[in-house]
Write an enzyme that holds these catalytic residues in place. Structure first.
Site, PDB file in Angstrom:
ATOM      1  N   ASN A   8       0.878  -1.168   0.000  1.00  0.00           N
ATOM      2  CA  ASN A   8       0.000   0.000   0.000  1.00  0.00           C
ATOM      3  C   ASN A   8       0.916   1.219   0.000  1.00  0.00           C
ATOM      4  O   ASN A   8       1.486   1.563   1.027  1.00  0.00           O
ATOM      5  CB  ASN A   8      -0.886  -0.039   1.251  1.00  0.00           C
ATOM      6  CG  ASN A   8      -1.717   1.222   1.384  1.00  0.00           C
ATOM      7  OD1 ASN A   8      -1.793   2.032   0.469  1.00  0.00           O
ATOM      8  ND2 ASN A   8      -2.349   1.383   2.546  1.00  0.00           N
ATOM      9  N   TRP A   9       1.040   1.813  -1.168  1.00  0.00           N
ATOM     10  CA  TRP A   9       1.975   2.950  -1.272  1.00  0.00           C
ATOM     11  C   TRP A   9       1.399   4.247  -0.716  1.00  0.00           C
ATOM     12  O   TRP A   9       2.086   5.255  -0.638  1.00  0.00           O
ATOM     13  CB  TRP A   9       2.394   3.147  -2.745  1.00  0.00           C
ATOM     14  CG  TRP A   9       3.424   2.153  -3.196  1.00  0.00           C
ATOM     15  CD1 TRP A   9       4.001   1.170  -2.446  1.00  0.00           C
ATOM     16  CD2 TRP A   9       4.008   2.052  -4.503  1.00  0.00           C
ATOM     17  NE1 TRP A   9       4.905   0.463  -3.203  1.00  0.00           N
ATOM     18  CE2 TRP A   9       4.935   0.987  -4.471  1.00  0.00           C
ATOM     19  CE3 TRP A   9       3.841   2.750  -5.697  1.00  0.00           C
ATOM     20  CZ2 TRP A   9       5.695   0.605  -5.587  1.00  0.00           C
ATOM     21  CZ3 TRP A   9       4.584   2.383  -6.808  1.00  0.00           C
ATOM     22  CH2 TRP A   9       5.513   1.317  -6.754  1.00  0.00           C
ATOM     23  N   LYS A  10       0.119   4.233  -0.393  1.00  0.00           N
ATOM     24  CA  LYS A  10      -0.533   5.434   0.152  1.00  0.00           C
ATOM     25  C   LYS A  10      -0.269   6.622  -0.785  1.00  0.00           C
ATOM     26  O   LYS A  10      -0.235   6.433  -1.985  1.00  0.00           O
ATOM     27  CB  LYS A  10      -0.070   5.678   1.595  1.00  0.00           C
ATOM     28  CG  LYS A  10      -0.213   4.408   2.446  1.00  0.00           C
ATOM     29  CD  LYS A  10       0.021   4.603   3.913  1.00  0.00           C
ATOM     30  CE  LYS A  10      -0.126   3.269   4.632  1.00  0.00           C
ATOM     31  NZ  LYS A  10       0.001   3.366   6.072  1.00  0.00           N
ATOM     32  N   HIS A  97      -9.382   1.014   4.832  1.00  0.00           N
ATOM     33  CA  HIS A  97      -8.105   1.192   5.536  1.00  0.00           C
ATOM     34  C   HIS A  97      -8.310   2.145   6.714  1.00  0.00           C
ATOM     35  O   HIS A  97      -9.117   3.071   6.639  1.00  0.00           O
ATOM     36  CB  HIS A  97      -7.051   1.752   4.572  1.00  0.00           C
ATOM     37  CG  HIS A  97      -5.682   1.770   5.171  1.00  0.00           C
ATOM     38  ND1 HIS A  97      -5.272   2.781   6.008  1.00  0.00           N
ATOM     39  CD2 HIS A  97      -4.667   0.894   5.093  1.00  0.00           C
ATOM     40  CE1 HIS A  97      -4.032   2.522   6.409  1.00  0.00           C
ATOM     41  NE2 HIS A  97      -3.650   1.369   5.875  1.00  0.00           N
ATOM     42  N   GLU A 169      -5.417  -5.045  10.626  1.00  0.00           N
ATOM     43  CA  GLU A 169      -4.411  -4.004  10.812  1.00  0.00           C
ATOM     44  C   GLU A 169      -4.694  -3.230  12.095  1.00  0.00           C
ATOM     45  O   GLU A 169      -5.480  -2.272  12.083  1.00  0.00           O
ATOM     46  CB  GLU A 169      -4.436  -3.040   9.628  1.00  0.00           C
ATOM     47  CG  GLU A 169      -4.121  -3.687   8.303  1.00  0.00           C
ATOM     48  CD  GLU A 169      -3.475  -2.689   7.354  1.00  0.00           C
ATOM     49  OE1 GLU A 169      -2.365  -2.972   6.890  1.00  0.00           O
ATOM     50  OE2 GLU A 169      -4.059  -1.631   7.111  1.00  0.00           O
ATOM     51  N   GLY A 175       2.533   2.124  10.912  1.00  0.00           N
ATOM     52  CA  GLY A 175       3.488   3.216  10.798  1.00  0.00           C
ATOM     53  C   GLY A 175       4.190   3.570  12.097  1.00  0.00           C
ATOM     54  O   GLY A 175       4.840   4.612  12.188  1.00  0.00           O
ATOM     55  N   SER A 215       3.472  -2.175  10.498  1.00  0.00           N
ATOM     56  CA  SER A 215       4.912  -2.221  10.797  1.00  0.00           C
ATOM     57  C   SER A 215       5.565  -3.557  10.467  1.00  0.00           C
ATOM     58  O   SER A 215       6.474  -4.001  11.190  1.00  0.00           O
ATOM     59  CB  SER A 215       5.174  -1.832  12.252  1.00  0.00           C
ATOM     60  OG  SER A 215       4.819  -0.481  12.469  1.00  0.00           O
ATOM     61  N   GLY A 236       2.902  -1.104   4.351  1.00  0.00           N
ATOM     62  CA  GLY A 236       3.040   0.313   4.044  1.00  0.00           C
ATOM     63  C   GLY A 236       4.498   0.680   3.848  1.00  0.00           C
ATOM     64  O   GLY A 236       5.086   0.453   2.783  1.00  0.00           O
ATOM     65  N   GLY A 237       5.111   1.227   4.885  1.00  0.00           N
ATOM     66  CA  GLY A 237       6.472   1.763   4.811  1.00  0.00           C
ATOM     67  C   GLY A 237       7.492   0.850   4.135  1.00  0.00           C
ATOM     68  O   GLY A 237       8.265   1.298   3.273  1.00  0.00           O
TER      69      GLY A 237
END
Ligand code: PGA
Length: 260
Positions: A8-10, A97, A169, A175, A215, A236-237
């Site tokens: 998920n590149w947001k 999300h 999640e 994050g 994370s 994500g990150g």
């Protein structure tokens, strides 16, 4: 499919970054075989075509969106429909999300409508649930996840569930660098699995892929994916750099394969 890893590149990465990502990513996987995982990327829609082109017919890659509207068309400024995503070449949409729930007023009712619209159009719906830190501290995880799950999947049939993926999640893990422990993830996933079997019947419920998100990293994914019901991750990150996304997929897929 033994496992599924979805980036998920947001609101990150411009077109040129997406293209550079794709070419490095393909390099990292060249010569790697039998990892038996599917991976997906949900870029910003502005980078979708550039990423799709740069990946070409690259094996096992799904492309998706980070949201989808429930109506086919109409006066809905700023929104995009499932048919429009399908036309772009999308395979899936992430729905519900926690960032949408927390910052953009997303509700379970709307999540259910979005999921139905996505599935009707032939997209896979990745529906996210997860409790806030306060709920976690108050030991309300099971209750919150139960409520979200039931309401977010309202109106879906067992046939629809063939195109359903559920991502757990915990909001406190997203994050923050503080992933849920494998035990927590597995406990909640077991609960979700049991509830999916109740909603859709055992045969359909057992087939739904369950992802963990929050994370995840190349270092913690193996332990998370060694839990029976953690079949992959929503990332994500760690998905923003090809090196870490590739390492995460390989470590996670290896852990899943070792379980089989
Ligand atoms: P994170 O995000 O991996 O950066 O914690 C996960 C997500 O928001 O899906």
């Amino acid at each position: 499919m033994k496992s599924l890893f979805v980036a998920n590149w947001k609101m990150n990465l411009l077109q040129r970054d997406a293209v550079a990502f794709a070419s490095r990513f393909k390099e990292l996987f060249s010569g790697v075989s039998n990892y038996d995982a599917v991976f997906g990327i949900a870029p910003a829609l502005s980078s979708f075509q550039a990423l799709k082109q740069a990946l070409g017919n690259y094996q096992q890659v799904w492309l998706g969106a980070q949201n989808v509207h429930w109506l086919a068309s109409g006066a809905h400024t700023g929104e995009i429909s499932a048919a429009m995503l399908k036309e772009l070449g999308a395979d899936f949409a992430i729905i519900g999300h926690s960032e949408r729930r927390q910052f953009y007023g997303e509700t379970n009712d709307k999540v259910a409508l979005r999921a139905k619209a996505a599935i009707n159009e032939g997209l896979t719906a990745i529906v996210c649930v997860g409790e806030l830190e306060a709920d976690f501290k108050a030991k309300k995880t099971a209750e919150v996840v139960h409520r979200q799950l039931l309401a977010s999947l309202a109106g879906l049939s067992a046939a629809d569930s063939l195109r359903l993926v559920v991502a757990y999640e915990p909001v406190w893990a997203i994050g923050t660098g503080l992933a849920a422990t494998p035990e927590i993830a597995d406990t909640v996933h077991q609960q979700i699995r049991a509830e999916l079997c109740e909603i859709f019947g055992e045969e359909a419920g057992e087939k739904i892929i369950l992802l963990y998100g929050g994370s995840t990293s190349p270092d913690n994914i193996a332990e998370l994916c060694s839990q029976k019901e953690v079949q992959g991750a929503l990332i994500g990150g760690a998905s923003l750099k090809p090196e870490s996304f590739a390492a995460l997929i390989l470590n996670g897929a290896k852990a899943r394969a070792a379980l089989a």
